[in-house]
Enzyme design. Structure first.
Site, PDB file in Angstrom:
ATOM      1  N   GLY A 154     -27.250 -14.073  68.798  1.00 40.67           N
ATOM      2  CA  GLY A 154     -26.521 -15.345  68.832  1.00 40.67           C
ATOM      3  C   GLY A 154     -27.435 -16.540  68.977  1.00 40.67           C
ATOM      4  O   GLY A 154     -26.984 -17.666  69.180  1.00 40.67           O
ATOM      5  N   GLY A 171     -29.729 -17.547  66.698  1.00 39.31           N
ATOM      6  CA  GLY A 171     -30.153 -18.143  65.422  1.00 39.31           C
ATOM      7  C   GLY A 171     -31.379 -17.513  64.800  1.00 39.31           C
ATOM      8  O   GLY A 171     -32.130 -18.186  64.101  1.00 39.31           O
ATOM      9  N   SER A 172     -31.568 -16.200  65.018  1.00 37.80           N
ATOM     10  CA  SER A 172     -32.784 -15.589  64.476  1.00 37.80           C
ATOM     11  C   SER A 172     -32.793 -15.600  62.945  1.00 37.80           C
ATOM     12  O   SER A 172     -33.822 -15.894  62.335  1.00 37.80           O
ATOM     13  CB  SER A 172     -32.997 -14.178  65.020  1.00 37.80           C
ATOM     14  N   ALA A 229     -31.378 -17.686  60.832  1.00 33.23           N
ATOM     15  CA  ALA A 229     -31.649 -19.042  60.315  1.00 33.23           C
ATOM     16  C   ALA A 229     -33.120 -19.396  60.507  1.00 33.23           C
ATOM     17  O   ALA A 229     -33.757 -19.976  59.615  1.00 33.23           O
ATOM     18  CB  ALA A 229     -30.765 -20.063  61.021  1.00 33.23           C
ATOM     19  N   ASP A 233     -26.879 -23.559  62.076  1.00 36.97           N
ATOM     20  CA  ASP A 233     -28.067 -22.846  62.582  1.00 36.97           C
ATOM     21  C   ASP A 233     -29.318 -23.275  61.819  1.00 36.97           C
ATOM     22  O   ASP A 233     -30.383 -23.503  62.421  1.00 36.97           O
ATOM     23  CB  ASP A 233     -27.882 -21.322  62.432  1.00 36.97           C
TER      24      ASP A 233
HETATM   25  C1  MEV Z   1     -23.298 -19.081  64.691  1.00 35.03           C
HETATM   26  O1  MEV Z   1     -24.473 -19.473  65.364  1.00 35.03           O
HETATM   27  C2  MEV Z   1     -22.305 -20.180  64.732  1.00 35.03           C
HETATM   28  C3  MEV Z   1     -21.000 -19.912  64.015  1.00 35.03           C
HETATM   29  O2  MEV Z   1     -20.207 -21.098  64.181  1.00 35.03           O
HETATM   30  C4  MEV Z   1     -21.207 -19.608  62.548  1.00 35.03           C
HETATM   31  C5  MEV Z   1     -21.697 -20.803  61.757  1.00 35.03           C
HETATM   32  O3  MEV Z   1     -21.412 -21.955  62.123  1.00 35.03           O
HETATM   33  O4  MEV Z   1     -22.338 -20.593  60.729  1.00 35.03           O
HETATM   34  C6  MEV Z   1     -20.241 -18.761  64.636  1.00 35.03           C
END
Ligand code: MEV
Length: 321
Positions: free
Chosen positions: A105, A107-108, A110, A152
């Protein structure tokens, strides 16, 4: 610079935390995100081998082997850069080193995408502008996330604190003072694309309710900008807590994340929430500054992937030419 024979190029890009608005941002809301002090480094150099390769942690794969499903992000981005700017004349080796756990979660994918786009382009002697670079990096993220909002990639590439929406794009938020956050990885990896689909299902079931939550996420995102820039931590924490309840309602939380949040929601924090897609991944807490170290020690005894970070951090960097 024309590619092969040049010195190797390394680009690094940070992971991110979303402070407000994940998921809702996919449906048009404003979201607030910041880059963090965990980075991905991608190095490109000419190779003595017969064909171009991608490697990371001892796994190696050919860029052009279509049957190979490893490194989907790097492969997608490198191929796109080579089709945009011309293939290198001799084989290259692309090496990825990441400090960000995959599926956490943070952002790896991206960060991998942004660093790959920048390193491969620079290796070819090109410096695409931010808009083209982020379009290409977004293609890489799509290879694993389906339909990401783009937040991200923006947080990783630009760094700093950003307010983002799909309609209005990225607005950098200048910060006079850093904000310290505690990041706790639950240890459970999950797929962003699955969570995005789950939320889309909820929207289908309750369209009116969902729309109002999207609007509220935007409203609280703007309030969070004020709270963050004025250093009003109790207010920022209160917003985070409220956003957590919406995330939970749309299905981004679960019992083990609730249990994790219960452990960090002590008198030492102003607020805490899931960050990113949820379903596993990480939570962030906003600690009282004088209690941050003690809280980290306590939480880290149960969740070993915990760390304090001051946000925001720098975005994309070319580390050597
Ligand atoms: C993921 O870091 C965030 C989400 O809102 C997906 C996105 O915005 O691309 C869940």
């Amino acid at each position: 610079l024309s590619g092969n024979g040049d010195p190797s190029v390394t680009a690094s890009a940070p992971g991110k935390v979303i402070i407000t608005g994940e998921h809702f941002v996919v449906h048009g809301a404003y979201a607030l995100a910041a880059s963090i002090n965990r980075r991905v480094r991608v190095s490109v150099s000419s190779s003595e081998g017969a064909s171009s390769t991608i490697s990371s942690r001892g796994v190696i794969s050919g860029i052009y082997s279509d049957s190979d499903r490893s490194f989907p992000v790097v492969r997608t981005v490198a191929k796109r850069i080579f089709s945009e700017f011309g293939k290198p004349k001799k084989p290259v080796s692309i090496v990825v080193a990441s400090e960000i756990p995959a599926g956490s979660g943070l952002g790896s994918s991206a960060a991998v995408s942004v660093a790959t786009a920048a390193a491969t382009a620079r290796y070819l002697g090109k410096e695409p502008g931010e808009d083209l670079l982020s379009d290409i990096a977004l293609e890489g993220e799509r290879a694993v996330h389906g339909s990401p909002s783009g937040i991200d990639v923006q947080a990783s590439m630009r760094g700093g604190m950003i307010l983002f929406s799909k309609n209005s794009g990225t607005k950098p938020i200048p910060m006079d003072r850093a904000i310290q956050l505690l990041v706790v990885f639950s240890g459970k990896q999950r797929r962003t694309s699955e969570l995005i689909s789950k939320v889309a299902q909820k929207k289908k079931e309750f369209p009116g309710l969902f729309k109002h939550l999207v609007d509220s996420a935007s409203f609280f995102g703007l309030q969070a900008v004020d709270a963050a820039t004025t250093g009003d931590l109790p207010y920022l924490g209160a917003i985070m807590n409220l956003m957590e309840t919406s995330l939970s309602w749309i299905g981004a939380s679960n019992k083990s994340l609730d249990n994790l949040l219960e452990q960090v929601q002590t008198d030492d924090v102003f607020g805490a929430k899931i960050t990113g897609a949820g379903g596993g991944g990480s939570v962030i807490a906003l600690p009282k500054p004088e209690r941050a170290e003690a809280l980290l020690r306590e939480v880290a005894s149960r969740y070993s992937h915990s760390f304090l970070c001051k946000v925001p951090e720098k975005g994309l960097l070319i580390e050597e030419g």
